[in-house]
Design a protein around this motif. Structure first.
Motif, PDB file in Angstrom:
ATOM      1  N   ASN A 130     -68.412   4.982  31.939  1.00  0.00           N
ATOM      2  CA  ASN A 130     -66.750   5.201  32.011  1.00  0.00           C
ATOM      3  C   ASN A 130     -65.892   6.270  31.756  1.00  0.00           C
ATOM      4  O   ASN A 130     -64.930   6.746  32.496  1.00  0.00           O
ATOM      5  N   GLY A 182     -67.394   9.786  31.223  1.00  0.00           N
ATOM      6  CA  GLY A 182     -67.655  11.247  31.860  1.00  0.00           C
ATOM      7  C   GLY A 182     -67.951  12.207  30.531  1.00  0.00           C
ATOM      8  O   GLY A 182     -68.287  13.422  31.042  1.00  0.00           O
ATOM      9  N   THR A 206     -71.381  13.889  30.947  1.00  0.00           N
ATOM     10  CA  THR A 206     -71.833  14.526  32.399  1.00  0.00           C
ATOM     11  C   THR A 206     -72.919  15.654  32.107  1.00  0.00           C
ATOM     12  O   THR A 206     -72.572  16.608  31.336  1.00  0.00           O
ATOM     13  N   ASP A 255     -73.778  10.606  34.836  1.00  0.00           N
ATOM     14  CA  ASP A 255     -73.393  10.220  33.227  1.00  0.00           C
ATOM     15  C   ASP A 255     -74.697  10.054  32.512  1.00  0.00           C
ATOM     16  O   ASP A 255     -75.490   9.388  32.664  1.00  0.00           O
ATOM     17  N   GLY A 279     -64.183  10.474  37.125  1.00  0.00           N
ATOM     18  CA  GLY A 279     -64.881   9.985  36.238  1.00  0.00           C
ATOM     19  C   GLY A 279     -64.844  10.718  35.188  1.00  0.00           C
ATOM     20  O   GLY A 279     -65.837  10.345  34.243  1.00  0.00           O
ATOM     21  N   ASN A 280     -64.155  11.379  34.838  1.00  0.00           N
ATOM     22  CA  ASN A 280     -63.925  12.059  33.487  1.00  0.00           C
ATOM     23  C   ASN A 280     -62.572  11.737  32.876  1.00  0.00           C
ATOM     24  O   ASN A 280     -61.593  11.919  33.495  1.00  0.00           O
ATOM     25  N   LEU A 281     -62.900  11.257  31.479  1.00  0.00           N
ATOM     26  CA  LEU A 281     -61.209  10.913  31.088  1.00  0.00           C
ATOM     27  C   LEU A 281     -61.210  11.953  29.831  1.00  0.00           C
ATOM     28  O   LEU A 281     -61.894  12.262  29.353  1.00  0.00           O
TER      29      LEU A 281
END
Ligand SMILES: Cc1cc2nc3c(=O)[nH]c(=O)nc-3n(C[C@H](O)[C@H](O)[C@H](O)COP(=O)(O)OP(=O)(O)OC[C@H]3O[C@@H](n4cnc5c(N)ncnc54)[C@H](O)[C@@H]3O)c2cc1C
Ligand code: FES
Ligand code: FES
Lengths: 288, 156
Positions: B47, B49, B52, B61, B134-136
């Protein structure tokens, strides 16, 4: 996580043998975006993961004259980055481009989405409205199952121990065919559908020759709605589409959970059916 | 006891040959087996990222990939981004724009953003935001990250 073996199968027979050897304690591995997360969460105790994405047959992405073949291990990005596939199958692109974010789409595929058999899976309803046939291999040979019959309950499918999905086949869209998928989520990206609807129509002039409508996240499995049959032979008018949307709402049997109430989901099915039918008709007209 | 698997791959341009237990993620393989701790773990479930990396030209991921799966592949991590003595333009822009606070998300954002700029040198703001969904990041509020990516794109 229970320690499991990793088997890289390079042929269909190798995969069947490896899966059969471990029975229910083995699972296929495609993109891994569900199976690795669930194995880590302790959902299953696995002895082996059988990687099926190095098998030539699971990697086909082939537009034939009458049929489109989509291998079970083809990742989402391959669907929307292939210009010809994307042009012919915008309804599949609608789902392949919203499953997770870019990282997930590099690995996850529509095959894994189908086999995961989540009622909220975004990939399943678009396959259903494209009248997809699933080609399954197993110890007793190969068999075919319609996409709408593939899922049997949340996380459950027709696959028996030792069987796996090789590819999905769908008829090539003819002139006057259009399809679309849309889901409702609170966030635009990276979220799970509260409800989703896929629709397809085959037009002849303004007449809907045939239609399919499939509903996500509003029952224990994706649902092939009666709305498609209702539309067959009718004109593609706003009234008929509204009536079809109402029929679709009637077919939904959702639960209430933290994502939404049953009432909201039934309402959403109506809205999304109308929108996806309208878009499918629009695309069908462009495809003339 | 399951046996370790031999894996041969290319990591940041260099060949690597190592043994890894078949159930270990690529993330843990990088950090624990190969000593590359630049790739971070946030959620360990696909969830956030933070983990990555670039695998055969696409961002993934690494917590959702097995170490054993990279046999025969090429992986790029944050450790391979800067040239000796010279930061990558994205790294430089992240510093100048203060696009990080705690920094745990930063390697993931940089790897993701690099893949975008490599493919599309001048993406729109919308495109950048979509690509980075996709990167939080729990600290920055994203604006500074997006600005840094735009700045790096301009400087290129
Ligand atoms: C951060 C994140 C976001 C996500 N967002 C979405 C989303 O927006 N919408 C959505 O629908 N899903 C989403 N998912 C779930 C998941 O990414 C999708 O279901 C994806 O399509 C699964 O594909 P995969 O190739 O990764 O499957 P895998 O994880 O490899 O497999 C899924 C399941 O199917 C089985 N399987 C795989 N291939 C086969 C085969 N060929 N034959 C038989 N069985 C097989 C596996 O054993 C497993 O049980 C998300 C997941 C994550 C981690
Ligand atoms: S640690 Fe892999 S996505 Fe969060
Ligand atoms: S800087 Fe702390 S999470 Fe992004």
């Amino acid at each position: 996580m229970h320690p499991f073996e990793y088997v890289r199968a390079t042929s269909v027979d190798e995969a069947i043998a490896a899966l059969a050897k471990h029975g229910e304690r083995a699972r296929p591995l495609a993109g891994g975006t569900d199976v690795l997360v669930m194995a880590r969460a302790g959902r299953w105790e696995l002895d082996a993961l059988v990687d099926i994405k190095h098998i030539p047959e699971t990697n086909v992405l082939e537009l034939g004259s009458s049929e489109f073949r989509l291998g079970s291990a083809v990742a989402c990005y391959r669907v929307y980055e292939d210009e010809q596939v994307a042009a012919k199958f915008p309804g599949l692109v609608d789902s392949a481009s919203i499953i997770g974010g870019v990282q997930i789409q590099s690995r996850a595929g529509l095959g894994g989405n189908l086999c995961n058999a989540s009622p909220s899976g975004d990939g399943i309803c678009p396959l259903i409205v494209h009248t997809t046939t699933c080609v399954i291999a197993g110890p007793n040979g190969t068999r075919e199952v319609a996409a709408e019959d593939f899922c049997t309950g949340p996380g459950r499918s027709v696959l028996e121990d030792g069987e796996f999905l090789i590819e999905m086949k769908m008829p090539m869209p003819q002139k006057g065919f259009g399809a679309a998928y849309e889901r409702f989520t609170p966030r635009n990206e990276m979220d799970i559908a509260v409800a989703g609807v896929a629709s397809s129509v085959q037009l002849d002039g303004d007449t809907i020759v045939s239609a399919r409508v499939a509903l996500a996240a509003v029952g224990p499995t994706p649902i092939l709605s009666s709305a498609g049959d209702f539309l067959a032979g009718k004109e593609a008018t706003a009234e008929n589409i509204s009536a079809a949307a109402q029929a679709a709402s009637g077919d939904a049997s959702p639960i209430s959970d933290m994502r939404g109430t049953a009432e909201q989901r039934i309402h959403l099915v109506g809205v999304l059916t109308r929108r996806t039918l309208e878009r499918a008709v629009e695309r069908a007209r462009e495809n003339n | 006891m399951v046996e370790k698997i031999r894996v041969r791959a290319t990591l940041n341009g260099e060949p690597v040959d190592f043994l890894v237990a078949p159930y270990v993620s690529l993330l843990d393989t990088l950090r624990d087996e190969l000593g590359l701790t630049g790739t971070k773990e946030g959620c360990n479930d696909g969830n956030c990222g933070a983990c990555t990396v670039n695998l055969d030209g696409r961002i993934v991921d690494s917590c959702c990939v097995l170490g054993a799966e990279i046999d025969g592949s090429a992986v790029e991590t944050i450790e391979g981004m800067a040239e000796p003595g010279k930061l990558h333009p994205l790294q430089q822009a992240f510093l100048e724009e203060a696009a990080l606070q705690c920094g745990i998300c930063t390697p993931g954002f940089l790897i993701s953003a690099k893949a975008l700029l490599d493919a599309e040198p001048h993406p729109s703001e919308d495109r950048i935001r979509f690509w980075l969904a996709g990167n939080l990041c729990r600290c920055t509020g994203y604006d500074k990250i997006v600005k840094a990516v735009q700045k790096a794109a301009e400087s290129a």
